[in-house]
Design an enzyme around this catalytic site. Structure first.
Site, mmCIF file in Angstrom:
data_model
loop_
_atom_site.group_PDB
_atom_site.id
_atom_site.type_symbol
_atom_site.label_atom_id
_atom_site.label_comp_id
_atom_site.label_asym_id
_atom_site.label_seq_id
_atom_site.Cartn_x
_atom_site.Cartn_y
_atom_site.Cartn_z
ATOM 1 N N CYS A 48 0.804 -1.214 0.000
ATOM 2 C CA CYS A 48 0.000 0.000 0.000
ATOM 3 C C CYS A 48 0.840 1.269 0.000
ATOM 4 O O CYS A 48 0.338 2.340 -0.308
ATOM 5 C CB CYS A 48 -0.947 0.015 1.202
ATOM 6 S SG CYS A 48 -0.088 0.063 2.784
ATOM 7 N N ASN A 49 2.105 1.185 0.361
ATOM 8 C CA ASN A 49 2.903 2.416 0.401
ATOM 9 C C ASN A 49 4.310 2.259 -0.154
ATOM 10 O O ASN A 49 5.181 3.068 0.136
ATOM 11 C CB ASN A 49 2.977 2.968 1.825
ATOM 12 C CG ASN A 49 3.602 1.995 2.802
ATOM 13 O OD1 ASN A 49 4.039 0.914 2.412
ATOM 14 N ND2 ASN A 49 3.645 2.370 4.062
ATOM 15 N N ALA A 198 -7.321 -8.136 4.433
ATOM 16 C CA ALA A 198 -8.672 -8.587 4.763
ATOM 17 C C ALA A 198 -8.642 -9.529 5.952
ATOM 18 O O ALA A 198 -9.452 -9.429 6.883
ATOM 19 C CB ALA A 198 -9.311 -9.270 3.554
#
Length: 463
Positions: A48-49, A198
């Site tokens: 994500c980064n 998730a």
């Protein structure tokens, strides 16, 4: 061999630029190894980064091979992500030697994350290596590098307060969401996606007392994920998701599964924002809120719907934040709410990372140093042979007037004495020679990589 990393993260780029750069990143590793012969192996970390490529390059110390490989990789990244070669090249930080290991070990330990100390990244690093193995793109050096990174992460988790802090983007998001919705034991949550985040979200929700959890996925994995995690499955089409949102308090979206939209928008230049369809758009959320209000009738307005978008490739259209009664938090906003970490804890962890990286690099560069040490030991043995010969000659001269000669026992005793003295004096020289050989090897490799970084800024390449 040169160990090289090309890294782009939230420290160097804004999240929009990072998202564009990493689009299509899953195929880059296979393509690099298949099309660039000097690259012996590659591992890609795309989270994500961050978007990072670790390369094992078989290159001479003149650096031409490394420079060509570096430029070639930048072009492949540009082609797969829809950005220009110049933009891809400008996005990367080039590291080599100890810098590569130190950076990766810090990443795996959560020291380079948006939320310092987050533990999910350790699993993502392990999965990156597993995916490289499955694709047949890893190498012995990269295997050792990534396995050492995982061991270092575990050691830091066990030995410092960083490991017990329980920090993660999921935890930060759920803490933030909890301020604006019903208590978790009374709430209903929908998770979009079936990946690692998730699974982490399910565990974190249950730890807070939320047991009414359903999952949605466009990939068709919702049913199997629900069965393995003990959750309900929403379905696989947009309408089933919109229906579920009508009585949901919280959405945790972490699929990163934006797809090319059908129709005319599919013809937009690859990588352009408009060509990607969101999993959850403003119209769908507004429709869900209208249904919730209609069901409520004369009762008070339904509680706010909190949406956490944890995907780098945004799952949720930003304009969802404008829908009445909806609170949307994305990666950028969650980062601003991340808790501070005590400086002493971070310093302790970084010291462990530096020590582990130095040890790894010494092991990796040890071949050059070992060759120098072996040469020194051979020289010492030649010195021992000369001194033993001289000592035996003197002993023979002393014994000759008595009609005697040195015995085998005399020879062994003299040899042991000389070898002990020579090797005792050799210790400091071995340490010095080894340090010099390591320094020279590192300097040579650093010079190669400086040339590679200059070449990276000079893309495109046509040879």
């Amino acid at each position: 061999m040169v160990l090289l990393s090309l890294t782009a993260s939230h420290h160097e780029l804004d999240l929009d630029a990072l998202e564009r750069l990493s689009t299509g990143s899953l195929s880059v590793g296979r393509t690099v190894v298949g099309s660039c012969r000097p690259v012996q192996g590659t591992v890609v970390i795309s989270t994500c980064n961050r978007f990072e490529l670790y390369l094992d390059v078989d290159a001479p110390l003149d650096g031409d091979t490394v420079r060509h490989a570096t430029r070639h990789v930048a072009e492949l990244v540009a082609e797969s992500s829809g950005v220009t070669p110049e933009a891809a090249a400008a996005s990367f930080t080039v590291r080599s030697g100890t810098e590569v290991a130190e950076h990766l070990f810090a990443v795996a330990s959560g020291l380079d994350s948006m939320v310092v100390g987050e533990r999910e990244i350790a699993g993502q690093v392990k999965r990156a290596l597993a995916e490289s193995r499955a694709d047949g793109t890893t190498s012995k050096t990269l295997e050792l590098l990534f396995q050492t990174a995982s061991r270092t992460s575990k050691r830091i988790g066990r030995s410092t307060a960083l490991g017990g802090a329980g920090r993660s983007l999921v935890a930060v998001g759920l803490d933030l969401a909890g301020r604006s919705m019903r208590p978790y034991p009374l709430s209903r949550a929908v998770i979009i996606g079936t990946g690692a985040y998730a699974g982490a979200a399910v565990a974190a929700l249950r730890a807070r007392g939320c047991n009414d959890i359903r999952v949605y996925s466009q990939s068709g994995r919702a049913q199997s994920f629900a069965a393995s995690h003990g959750t309900g499955a929403v379905g696989v089409d947009t309408e089933s998701l919109v229906e579920a949102l009508g009585d949901t308090d919280l959405v945790v979206s972490c699929s990163g599964a934006r797809r090319r939209a059908p129709g005319p928008t599919a013809e937009v230049v690859p990588g352009a924002e408009a060509s990607l369809a969101y999993v959850l758009d403003a119209a769908s959320v507004a429709r869900a809120r209208d249904r919730a209000a209609a069901r409520a009738g004369d009762e008070p307005e339904p509680d706010a719907l909190v949406i956490l978008d944890l995907a780098l490739h945004r799952d949720v259209e930003p304009s969802v934040a404008d829908v009445e009664g909806v609170l949307l938090y994305d990666l950028a906003s969650l980062t601003t709410h991340a808790p501070a970490t005590e400086r002493v804890v971070v310093d302790q962890a970084r010291a462990m990372v530096r020590d582990a990286a130095a040890l790894f690099e010494e092991t990796r560069m040890g071949r050059a140093a070992d060759a120098a040490v072996v040469e020194l030991l051979d020289e010492a043995e030649r010195e021992v042979a000369v001194e033993v010969g001289d000592a035996l000659a003197r002993l023979s001269a002393e014994l000759a007037p008595h009609g005697q000669v040195p015995t085998a026992s005399d020879h062994d005793e003299i040899a042991r004495s000389v070898r002990r003295r020579v090797h005792a004096a050799l210790h400091d020289r071995i340490v010095a020679v080894r340090a010099t050989a390591l320094a020279e090897a590192r300097a040579a490799e650093a010079a190669v990589v400086r040339g590679a970084e200059r070449a990276l800024r000079a893309v495109p390449v046509t040879d």
